[in-house]
Write an enzyme that holds these catalytic residues in place. Sequence first.
Site, PDB file in Angstrom:
ATOM      1  N   SER A   1     -29.797  47.101 -26.884  1.00  0.00           N
ATOM      2  CA  SER A   1     -31.114  46.488 -26.666  1.00  0.00           C
ATOM      3  C   SER A   1     -32.191  47.133 -27.540  1.00  0.00           C
ATOM      4  O   SER A   1     -33.022  46.427 -28.111  1.00  0.00           O
ATOM      5  CB  SER A   1     -31.515  46.486 -25.200  1.00  0.00           C
ATOM      6  OG  SER A   1     -31.139  47.655 -24.563  1.00  0.00           O
TER       7      SER A   1
ATOM      8  N   ASP B   1     -34.160  55.977 -27.921  1.00  0.00           N
ATOM      9  CA  ASP B   1     -33.265  54.967 -28.496  1.00  0.00           C
ATOM     10  C   ASP B   1     -33.931  54.211 -29.643  1.00  0.00           C
ATOM     11  O   ASP B   1     -33.354  54.032 -30.722  1.00  0.00           O
ATOM     12  CB  ASP B   1     -32.822  53.964 -27.423  1.00  0.00           C
ATOM     13  CG  ASP B   1     -32.204  54.645 -26.222  1.00  0.00           C
ATOM     14  OD1 ASP B   1     -31.908  55.848 -26.311  1.00  0.00           O
ATOM     15  OD2 ASP B   1     -32.028  53.966 -25.189  1.00  0.00           O
TER      16      ASP B   1
HETATM   17  C1  GLA Z   1     -31.603  55.506 -21.953  1.00  0.00           C
HETATM   18  C2  GLA Z   1     -33.087  55.423 -22.287  1.00  0.00           C
HETATM   19  C3  GLA Z   1     -33.546  56.598 -23.146  1.00  0.00           C
HETATM   20  C4  GLA Z   1     -33.098  57.916 -22.532  1.00  0.00           C
HETATM   21  C5  GLA Z   1     -31.628  57.883 -22.150  1.00  0.00           C
HETATM   22  C6  GLA Z   1     -31.190  59.112 -21.396  1.00  0.00           C
HETATM   23  O1  GLA Z   1     -30.834  55.353 -23.109  1.00  0.00           O
HETATM   24  O2  GLA Z   1     -33.366  54.221 -22.953  1.00  0.00           O
HETATM   25  O3  GLA Z   1     -34.924  56.559 -23.329  1.00  0.00           O
HETATM   26  O4  GLA Z   1     -33.893  58.260 -21.431  1.00  0.00           O
HETATM   27  O5  GLA Z   1     -31.308  56.762 -21.347  1.00  0.00           O
HETATM   28  O6  GLA Z   1     -31.256  60.241 -22.201  1.00  0.00           O
END
Ligand code: GLA
Length: 389
Positions: free
Chosen positions: A130, A175
């Site tokens: 995503s 991410d």
């Molecule tokens: C998901 C969220 C990130 C982060 C990770 C855990 O991927 O989108 O922002 O918090 O979990 O590290």
Amino acid sequence: MLEQLIQKFQELYGDGGELRTYFAPGRVNLIGEHTDYNGGHVFPCALTLGTYAAVRNREDNKLRFYSMNFAKPGVIESDLNDLVPRPEASWTNYPKGVMWAFAQRGLSLTHGLDIAICGDIPNGSGLSSSASLEVLTGLILKDTFGFDELTMQDLALIGQYSENNFNGMNCGIMDQFASAMGKQGCAIFLDTNTLEYEYAPVCLEDAKIVITNSNVKHSLVTSAYNDRRRECETALKELQTMSDIRTLGDLTEDAFEAIKDAIKDPVCRKRAKHAVYENRRTIRAVAALKENNVEEFGQLMNASHRSLRDDFEVSCKEIDLLVDLAWQIPGVVGSRITGGGFGGCTVSIVKNDAIDTFRETLKSEYKKQTGLDAQFYVVDCGSGASRIR
Ligand code: GLA
């Protein structure tokens, strides 16, 4: 993949006009999990797996979306004047969210688009399909409408903003940052409090990064994730009565131990402990990698897993099984859950001559004990999002 995408695009939307193509990668986080909304450090790298888009301008305000990965609903239509999240809009809520976020910033989109996408990140695997779609959309809009003032970092922030406010997932910045800012051969050591970052070459010598997909997708991931975030916020507020800190990332382990009793709820205390210790582990792990101490890096990955399993409680029995199996194989330097959790993937560092054993052992034991098929990806650190061709 790109050829097929272009062909599909023309089949759906016809020929003619200028067709542009883009790519945005997924990411794997090596260490620093659930620290990014706690003002801590993360250490992800972009993958060479990701999402591709083919795009053409329209003269009206219509939006047409098609995904080769979700082909069933066919072309999903929308309009620039109707950027609201809807369950039936399915995956298009991500690109629509980014369009909405541009508008919120006063960046006006003056015409519609025909978009077709396809990707090779397994969905729901915790490898940020995503976020890649959000950054991809941001890049399409920047390029299409000439928003030259927007940096790649801005696109990451816009992606996060749209996910938080349009899609209801209160994720941190990791991410989208990795997808936008990735650099080949490197992981990104990012301070999520200041957004200062540094590229660290991932030189593993005789070892590789191996991702194992558990193929477990738990429902309610978004609500469980948002719960963790709230628990950390509660803990922070209580700690702030004792100490002048802005985030949990400001604390060393000792400083935390000295004031942790201010956190009344034992569950919130465990969550905060993870956030504090994981941040320090991440700083130490990057230092170890710079000194070519891959063994220590691996030990810290293992400690990260235990903390995510016991204190943060975002693992599950299938993931724990994959990690336990990995820990028993000689030549596995480190192994842990990666990403948001509640299923998804593990990330391991495995010596080259142990990769076959790793794959075979995990595959057969995992199948035997869970009935599920695990998938394996030996990956390289890739570059951030870009226009292609
Ligand atoms: C998901 C969220 C990130 C982060 C990770 C855990 O991927 O989108 O922002 O918090 O979990 O590290």
